[in-house]
Design an enzyme around this catalytic site. Structure first.
Site, mmCIF file in Angstrom:
data_model
loop_
_atom_site.group_PDB
_atom_site.id
_atom_site.type_symbol
_atom_site.label_atom_id
_atom_site.label_comp_id
_atom_site.label_asym_id
_atom_site.label_seq_id
_atom_site.Cartn_x
_atom_site.Cartn_y
_atom_site.Cartn_z
ATOM 1 C CG HIS A 26 -84.547 90.748 -91.344
ATOM 2 N ND1 HIS A 26 -85.863 90.359 -91.234
ATOM 3 C CD2 HIS A 26 -84.230 90.600 -92.652
ATOM 4 C CE1 HIS A 26 -86.326 89.998 -92.419
ATOM 5 N NE2 HIS A 26 -85.345 90.150 -93.309
ATOM 6 C CG HIS A 28 -81.770 89.725 -96.976
ATOM 7 N ND1 HIS A 28 -82.022 88.378 -97.047
ATOM 8 C CD2 HIS A 28 -82.828 90.258 -96.313
ATOM 9 C CE1 HIS A 28 -83.179 88.102 -96.466
ATOM 10 N NE2 HIS A 28 -83.686 89.234 -96.008
ATOM 11 C CG HIS A 205 -87.429 85.995 -94.472
ATOM 12 N ND1 HIS A 205 -86.174 85.738 -94.016
ATOM 13 C CD2 HIS A 205 -87.385 87.233 -95.045
ATOM 14 C CE1 HIS A 205 -85.396 86.775 -94.304
ATOM 15 N NE2 HIS A 205 -86.105 87.696 -94.927
ATOM 16 C CD GLU A 208 -91.176 90.043 -96.710
ATOM 17 O OE1 GLU A 208 -90.691 88.908 -96.953
ATOM 18 O OE2 GLU A 208 -90.677 91.108 -97.140
ATOM 19 C CG ASP A 286 -85.760 92.926 -95.449
ATOM 20 O OD1 ASP A 286 -85.055 91.917 -95.451
ATOM 21 O OD2 ASP A 286 -86.949 92.941 -95.862
ATOM 22 C CG ASP A 287 -83.304 93.333 -98.903
ATOM 23 O OD1 ASP A 287 -82.359 92.566 -99.139
ATOM 24 O OD2 ASP A 287 -84.420 92.939 -98.511
HETATM 25 N N1 HPA Z 1 -88.153 88.677 -97.973
HETATM 26 C C1 HPA Z 1 -87.815 87.523 -98.547
HETATM 27 N N2 HPA Z 1 -86.656 87.331 -99.149
HETATM 28 C C2 HPA Z 1 -85.782 88.328 -99.180
HETATM 29 C C3 HPA Z 1 -86.064 89.545 -98.612
HETATM 30 C C4 HPA Z 1 -87.311 89.731 -97.961
HETATM 31 O O1 HPA Z 1 -87.660 90.784 -97.407
HETATM 32 N N3 HPA Z 1 -84.981 90.330 -98.833
HETATM 33 C C5 HPA Z 1 -84.080 89.595 -99.490
HETATM 34 N N4 HPA Z 1 -84.549 88.385 -99.718
HETATM 35 ZN ZN ZN Z 2 -85.539 89.735 -95.281
#
Ligand code: HPA
Ligand code: ZN
Length: 345
Positions: A26, A28, A205, A208, A286-287
């Site tokens: 996971h 991006h 996703h 979250e 994630d990011d």
């Molecule tokens: N959630 C949803 N969309 C996203 C995320 C996330 O954590 N990171 C990048 N796009």
């Molecule tokens: Zn994500």
């Protein structure tokens, strides 16, 4: 498989967490764009950005929820124009991943963020897939997963799929990301049906910020193989039972959850709850450019805050390989490497 991990003194745990081989499921790729590279690409491409310096941009990374992050994340991606830009971004991530002993990376990309600005699908896929191919030299097996932006329409997702099909051999699956609440998985039921017919792996996703109902519909309507995040699942005991019984991998992202205020502190993160309930949870970044840490930082900070032990570490790394879309022979090889790391710890 060693069902029990030999006792490992707590002081040796950080070194083991860092050195153990792991898969990242996971990430991006646009979320790996560091402020320094944003400024470099802005200059290279003559794109104006509304921040005077790297420091000023970094200071803007104070998020209150998912949407407050997404607004800045999409603005950051506006500097990406040429295939080489996408290559440079992915290559920077892959080097960081290799340093963290990530041996397998399944990388999300958001083509609609780029095609909406007039960048061709081919440009995006060409740069990213070339970096993934070159990552073999770093010891990382890297593959791409195309994500649809769920705040956009079903029709736009279908258009994106059409644009991507000429490059079908360059990505292994599709996912669903962006603003969750108000955009339930079932909005994309027909798109995911079409993707399944093309033999693509499916992830989404869910849970979250959104409710357990979104996890149910990702599983039962979209028929995904993994849930990205899924940390709202403990609110629904029946869902927890389903996730445990079917060993559905959950790609959990602790530092992301902290920075987007999904949990008030890392100490209160529910990763232990998920593992103790028998769920196939994994740890991911994630990011990482926005949330303060790549893979090892996620492991180290989460273990320090929650008191998880070597048994949990083994379980998380093993779940990452078992939940990956790698070929069975490669998966077995990764798990042998993991066992060797624990045997010599
Ligand atoms: N959630 C949803 N969309 C996203 C995320 C996330 O954590 N990171 C990048 N796009
Ligand atoms: Zn994500």
């Amino acid at each position: 498989m060693p069902t029990t991990v030999p006792p490992i003194p707590q002081e040796r745990l950080p070194a083991l967490l860092a050195a153990m081989p792991k898969a990242e499921l996971h990430i991006h790729i646009e979320g790996s764009l560091e402020p320094e590279l944003i400024f470099q690409l802005a200059q290279r491409n003559g794109v104006a950005i509304p921040y005077a310096s790297v420091e000023e941009l970094r200071r803007a990374y104070a998020f209150t929820n998912l949407q407050s992050f997404l607004d800045i994340y999409y603005a950051g991606a506006s500097v990406l124009l040429q295939a080489q830009d996408f290559y440079d971004m992915a290559w920077a991530y892959l080097q960081r991943a290799a340093a963290d002993h990530v041996v397998r990376a399944e990388i999300f990309f958001d083509p609609q963020t780029h095609t909406a600005r007039g960048v061709a699908m081919e440009t995006v896929v060409e740069g990213l897939s070339r970096a993934c191919r070159d990552a073999k030299a770093l010891g990382v097996d890297a593959e791409l997963i195309l994500c649809f932006l769920r705040h956009l329409s079903e029709e736009e997702a279908f258009e994106t799929l059409e644009q991507a099909l000429p490059f079908r051999d360059r990505f292994i699956g599709v996912g669903l990301d962006s603003s969750e609440v108000g955009h339930p998985p079932e909005k994309f039921a027909r798109v995911f049906d079409a993707c399944r017919r093309h033999g693509l792996h499916l992830v989404a996703h869910a849970g979250e910020e959104g409710p357990p109902a979104y996890v149910w519909s990702a599983l039962d309507v979209l028929k995904v193989e993994r849930i990205d995040h899924g940390v709202q699942s403990p609110k629904d005991p029946a869902l927890m039972k389903r996730l445990a019984q079917d060993r559905i991998p959950l790609t959990v992202c602790p530092l992301s959850n902290l920075k987007l205020c999904v949990f008030p502190s890392l100490e209160l993160h529910n990763l232990r709850v998920l593992l103790d309930a028998g769920l196939a949870a994994t740890v991911n970044s994630d990011d990482p450019a926005y949330f303060g840490g790549y893979m090892n930082e996620n492991f180290l900070q989460t273990f320090a805050a929650t008191g998880l032990d070597a048994q949990h570490a083994y379980r998380l790394a093993r779940n990452s390989f078992e939940g990956s879309f790698a070929e069975p022979a490669a998966r077995r090889r990764y798990i042998e490497q993991l066992d060797a790391a624990f045997a010599s710890a």
